[in-house]
Scaffold this motif. Structure first.
Motif, PDB file in Angstrom:
ATOM      1  N   ALA A 319      -3.612   8.894   6.081  1.00 58.16           N
ATOM      2  CA  ALA A 319      -3.827   7.459   6.292  1.00 58.16           C
ATOM      3  C   ALA A 319      -4.849   7.208   7.396  1.00 58.16           C
ATOM      4  O   ALA A 319      -5.708   6.316   7.280  1.00 58.16           O
ATOM      5  N   TYR A 320      -4.803   8.000   8.451  1.00 59.91           N
ATOM      6  CA  TYR A 320      -5.670   7.759   9.613  1.00 59.91           C
ATOM      7  C   TYR A 320      -7.080   8.310   9.400  1.00 59.91           C
ATOM      8  O   TYR A 320      -8.070   7.601   9.593  1.00 59.91           O
ATOM      9  N   ARG A 323      -8.259   7.445   5.187  1.00 65.58           N
ATOM     10  CA  ARG A 323      -8.265   6.045   4.754  1.00 65.58           C
ATOM     11  C   ARG A 323      -8.622   5.070   5.867  1.00 65.58           C
ATOM     12  O   ARG A 323      -8.727   3.874   5.621  1.00 65.58           O
ATOM     13  N   LYS A 325      -6.975   4.033   8.519  1.00 63.11           N
ATOM     14  CA  LYS A 325      -5.934   3.144   9.034  1.00 63.11           C
ATOM     15  C   LYS A 325      -5.802   3.352  10.543  1.00 63.11           C
ATOM     16  O   LYS A 325      -5.559   4.462  10.988  1.00 63.11           O
ATOM     17  N   ARG A 326      -5.963   2.289  11.309  1.00 66.46           N
ATOM     18  CA  ARG A 326      -5.954   2.402  12.761  1.00 66.46           C
ATOM     19  C   ARG A 326      -4.831   1.615  13.426  1.00 66.46           C
ATOM     20  O   ARG A 326      -4.632   1.748  14.632  1.00 66.46           O
ATOM     21  N   LYS A 327      -4.120   0.778  12.668  1.00 71.48           N
ATOM     22  CA  LYS A 327      -3.025  -0.006  13.232  1.00 71.48           C
ATOM     23  C   LYS A 327      -1.747   0.219  12.430  1.00 71.48           C
ATOM     24  O   LYS A 327      -1.798   0.480  11.222  1.00 71.48           O
ATOM     25  N   GLU A 330      -1.384  -1.673   9.284  1.00 74.62           N
ATOM     26  CA  GLU A 330      -2.222  -1.283   8.150  1.00 74.62           C
ATOM     27  C   GLU A 330      -1.591  -0.177   7.305  1.00 74.62           C
ATOM     28  O   GLU A 330      -2.073   0.117   6.207  1.00 74.62           O
ATOM     29  N   LEU A 331      -0.519   0.419   7.822  1.00 69.70           N
ATOM     30  CA  LEU A 331       0.213   1.393   7.009  1.00 69.70           C
ATOM     31  C   LEU A 331       0.990   0.638   5.931  1.00 69.70           C
ATOM     32  O   LEU A 331       1.181  -0.572   5.997  1.00 69.70           O
TER      33      LEU A 331
END
Length: 338
Positions: A319-320, A323, A325-327, A330-331
């Motif tokens: 995810a990080y 993709r 995703k940083r917050k 956002e997951l």
């Protein structure tokens, strides 16, 4: 409140006055882990009314707390890092939750960065979570990306783990589980404790109505090869000790593969000492496999990923890094059990 100190005279001088001011009637103990700086002299000179418990050698974070808390008689403990600045009224919400909820065995406050309290701090942030491979993250912190505190995590809720930087624990549960895992020495020990608490039928919570400010990196900086070694070794042990029997083999194999990728990334970046630390971590884990097998038998793990609160049923690494995703928001929130 028990502050485990090792060569932290500068932190005691800076933050202990605030702990005393905002103690709310709690007993304060500084447990000194055989410091070689002026910590003991400072306590005698500047804080003579604060209890000082002297340990005869540096036991590390885990066994240091085990040794210290074995000598303290109280229904609740607060494990408080020496580099934490407490705030007005921080203690009462934590104590109130444990007093009102017998199943709750541990609770942490909101952890904000001391350098800039408008942001969450790495070690705990808005409560600790795990992905299905036991990679830890927090509400407010994914890997090294920190969120700004805008009140989004001011609630109270169960979490997978609570930070050891500021952790209130029920004494009866602590004693039943034997405290922190001494072989960890430091790092990820609170995750192991909280996972064992969940497996034993207790609950672990985050309380957003309480906040403290944490300096962080007070013992080892984030880039330290020693910290890399402890994190990789302890995460292998954490997963082996606590994963449900039906999930153990699959998760361990995936984790070993990802650790190999992480090691190669260190090597490609020229961080040879961190690369060596990953290798040493794995050899250390395999070398003590008999010990960890015994610890697993004592922990009696049984909760699957889908049964554990605060677990993201996906890959945080994917995810990080893949993709972007940083917050936390956002997951895929539906994949996290609360």
């Amino acid at each position: 409140m028990v502050i485990l100190n090792w060569n932290g005279a500068h932190f005691l001088r800076r933050f202990l006055p605030g702990v005393i001011t905002h103690a709310d009637g709690a007993r304060i103990i500084v447990a000194d882990n055989a410091s070689t700086d002026e910590s003991v002299e400072l306590m005698a000179r500047d804080f003579p009314l604060v209890e000082l418990l002297l340990l005869d050698r540096n036991f590390g974070f885990c066994e240091g707390y085990n040794q210290a808390l074995a000598q303290v008689d109280s229904d609740f403990f607060v494990l408080l890092n020496s580099d934490v600045e407490v705030t007005l009224g921080w203690l009462r919400p934590l104590r109130g939750l444990l007093e009102a909820s017998p199943r709750v065995a541990a609770v942490q406050p909101k952890i904000l960065a001391h350098a800039d309290p408008t942001y969450f701090e790495y070690a705990g942030a808005g409560g600790g979570y795990l992905d299905r491979l036991a990679y830890p993250f927090c509400r407010g912190r994914l890997f090294d990306t920190l969120e700004k505190d805008q009140g989004q995590y001011d609630d109270s809720r169960p979490v997978a783990w609570a930070t050891g930087a500021c952790l209130m624990v029920r004494r009866s549960a602590w004693q039943a589980l034997g405290g922190l895992e001494p072989a960890f020495f430091a790092h990820m020990e609170e995750i192991d404790l909280c996972w064992r608490l969940w497996n034993a039928g207790h609950e672990v919570w985050y309380h957003g109505g309480s906040a403290v400010h944490h300096v962080g990196g007070g013992t080892l900086p984030q880039s330290s090869p020693r910290k890399t070694y402890l994190n990789f070794r302890n995460c292998l042990a954490l997963l082996y000790k606590n994963a449900a029997p039906s999930e153990l083999v699959g998760t361990m194999l995936q984790r070993l593969l990802l650790d190999g990728v992480a090691g190669l990334r260190f090597l490609a970046a020229g961080q040879f000492r961190n690369f060596q630390a990953v290798l040493r971590a794995h050899f250390s884990f395999y070398g003590k496999l008999g010990y960890w097998r015994k610890q697993r038998q004592e922990a009696r793990p049984h909760l699957r990923v889908s049964e554990r609160p605060g677990v993201y049923n996906g890959s945080l690494v994917w995810a990080y890094f893949a993709r972007g995703k940083r917050k936390f928001s956002e997951l895929i929130i539906d994949s996290i059990k609360f």
